[in-house]
Design an enzyme around this catalytic site. Structure first.
Site, mmCIF file in Angstrom:
data_model
loop_
_atom_site.group_PDB
_atom_site.id
_atom_site.type_symbol
_atom_site.label_atom_id
_atom_site.label_comp_id
_atom_site.label_asym_id
_atom_site.label_seq_id
_atom_site.Cartn_x
_atom_site.Cartn_y
_atom_site.Cartn_z
ATOM 1 N N ASP A 110 0.825 -1.210 0.000
ATOM 2 C CA ASP A 110 0.000 0.000 0.000
ATOM 3 C C ASP A 110 0.859 1.259 0.000
ATOM 4 O O ASP A 110 2.042 1.239 0.355
ATOM 5 C CB ASP A 110 -0.871 0.046 1.268
ATOM 6 C CG ASP A 110 -2.011 -0.964 1.226
ATOM 7 O OD1 ASP A 110 -2.016 -1.816 0.332
ATOM 8 O OD2 ASP A 110 -2.879 -0.877 2.112
ATOM 9 N N HIS A 168 -6.226 2.968 -3.781
ATOM 10 C CA HIS A 168 -6.134 3.202 -2.335
ATOM 11 C C HIS A 168 -6.537 4.654 -2.045
ATOM 12 O O HIS A 168 -5.996 5.272 -1.145
ATOM 13 C CB HIS A 168 -4.699 2.900 -1.887
ATOM 14 C CG HIS A 168 -4.509 2.727 -0.397
ATOM 15 N ND1 HIS A 168 -5.407 2.073 0.413
ATOM 16 C CD2 HIS A 168 -3.500 3.124 0.422
ATOM 17 C CE1 HIS A 168 -4.950 2.081 1.657
ATOM 18 N NE2 HIS A 168 -3.811 2.723 1.693
ATOM 19 N N HIS A 172 -5.410 9.274 0.264
ATOM 20 C CA HIS A 172 -5.309 8.491 1.489
ATOM 21 C C HIS A 172 -6.123 9.105 2.631
ATOM 22 O O HIS A 172 -5.664 9.238 3.767
ATOM 23 C CB HIS A 172 -3.844 8.332 1.924
ATOM 24 C CG HIS A 172 -3.610 7.098 2.741
ATOM 25 N ND1 HIS A 172 -3.742 7.067 4.097
ATOM 26 C CD2 HIS A 172 -3.278 5.836 2.382
ATOM 27 C CE1 HIS A 172 -3.486 5.843 4.538
ATOM 28 N NE2 HIS A 172 -3.206 5.074 3.513
ATOM 29 N N HIS A 264 4.014 -2.007 3.072
ATOM 30 C CA HIS A 264 4.001 -0.674 2.452
ATOM 31 C C HIS A 264 5.312 -0.505 1.683
ATOM 32 O O HIS A 264 6.380 -0.597 2.305
ATOM 33 C CB HIS A 264 3.855 0.415 3.522
ATOM 34 C CG HIS A 264 2.539 0.358 4.253
ATOM 35 N ND1 HIS A 264 2.325 -0.485 5.322
ATOM 36 C CD2 HIS A 264 1.373 1.021 4.045
ATOM 37 C CE1 HIS A 264 1.072 -0.327 5.744
ATOM 38 N NE2 HIS A 264 0.472 0.583 4.988
HETATM 39 ZN ZN LIG Z 1 -2.573 3.146 3.346
#
Ligand SMILES: [Zn+2]
Length: 338
Positions: A110, A168, A172, A264
């Protein structure tokens, strides 16, 4: 029959002619001076015609029932209602038969792409021949500065290497505290930025912080987005020690029996953790010659959904998922770890 002035001719569309024709018409006092009476009447009739014709008495019967057509997506839609509770349940993977020691693992990244760290992640994944899923922040792909261009190149390289991509959101944002206008814009603009940058409409969606409300669930359902969450995480946004992170991931994977791993691709500690995790999984890969030993198979997200679709879910609802996770977390807590 048309006269001198045909609005569809390329000459008529030239700026000079566009300027001259009305002037000429004004000078003549009428269009007729330019186009001749037949064409002028035809144009007036055309302009006066109703914009839409009335619908036919009965619509023709479709020859193909749309529900009988094959699903165009390359994976089973496991959560057509985009329900966040079900998405948590699906992240646990399938219920395994006691005699089946094969455990599925899929990797997700992500908050990228990031021109510095993501290419190193891609190299590691290629070395282990693993296909992962990257959930992009759309804003990173917008603009014409050097960084945005580099970021788009990374996004294209991710797709070219055979990985999946997902949305995503654009910035964010925590969707459950945003107003409806902003929440909708975050979902739609995130997807639009990704599609502009890659030419690919993202089919997967991961909400920031794993949170959705009924409004955003409804938006995602109408978009036919597949909501993907996770059941294994390194907490790599707060942890910085690759040894500890790999160790934590390995213990979670072992006790959950595989799953959807959240990482991530924005931190160097994650870049360093990934080869450790992949080496651990490779050393414990499922071996058909040793069917009594638990072994892992790393699959892409469609592969994970297919495996999950083929079997029942291990838990009935979100409360059961949460209880199981709590129990696993207590079991995984080792002395000395804060
Ligand atoms: Zn995130």
């Amino acid at each position: 029959m048309r006269g001198l002035y045909d609005p569809r001719s390329s000459m008529a569309s030239s700026p000079l002619v566009r300027k001259l024709v009305p002037i000429a018409a004004l000078a003549c006092g009428t269009w007729i001076g330019l186009v001749g009476p037949d064409a002028a009447e035809a144009e007036i009739r055309e302009a006066a015609a109703p914009i839409t014709s009335p619908p036919p008495e009965s619509a023709p019967t479709p020859t193909v029932d749309p529900s009988k057509l094959p699903d165009p997506s390359p994976f089973p839609r496991m959560n057509p209602a985009a329900n966040v509770g079900r998405a948590w349940l699906l992240a646990e993977g399938p219920a395994y038969d006691p005699n089946d020691k094969k455990r599925y693992v899929t990797l997700t990244f992500d908050d990228g792409p990031i021109p510095e760290t993501t290419p190193v992640i891609l190299k590691t994944l290629a070395r282990y021949d693993v296909h992962a899923t990257f959930f992009f922040i759309g804003r990173y792909l917008d603009g014409n500065d050097a960084r945005a261009i580099a970021t788009r190149n990374v996004a294209q390289n991710i797709l070219a290497a055979g990985h999946m991509i997902g949305n995503h959101t654009h910035d964010h944002l925590l969707l459950t505290t945003a107003n409806h206008t902003d929440a909708l814009a975050q979902i739609e603009e995130g997807a639009a930025s990704i599609e502009r940058a890659t030419g690919h409409r993202p089919e997967f969606f991961r909400p920031p912080y794993g949170q959705l409300d009924p409004f955003t669930e409804d938006v995602l359902q109408k978009r036919h987005d597949e909501v993907v969450l996770w059941n294994v995480e390194a907490a790599d946004m707060v942890n910085d020690d690759p040894e500890k992170m790999a160790d934590s991931l390995e213990r979670q994977i072992a006790s959950a029996g595989g799953g959807v791993v959240l990482l991530h691709d924005v931190k160097w500690s994650t870049v360093e953790t990934l080869p450790k995790l992949l080496a651990w999984l490779k050393a414990r890969a499922y071996d058909p010659a040793r069917p009594n030993r638990v072994g892992y198979v790393i699959v892409d997200l469609p592969g994970y959904l297919k495996a999950t679709a083929a079997r029942p879910q291990p838990y009935a609802d979100r409360a059961q998922v949460e209880a199981a996770r709590k129990e696993r977390a207590q079991k995984n807590h080792s002395p000395g770890e804060s």
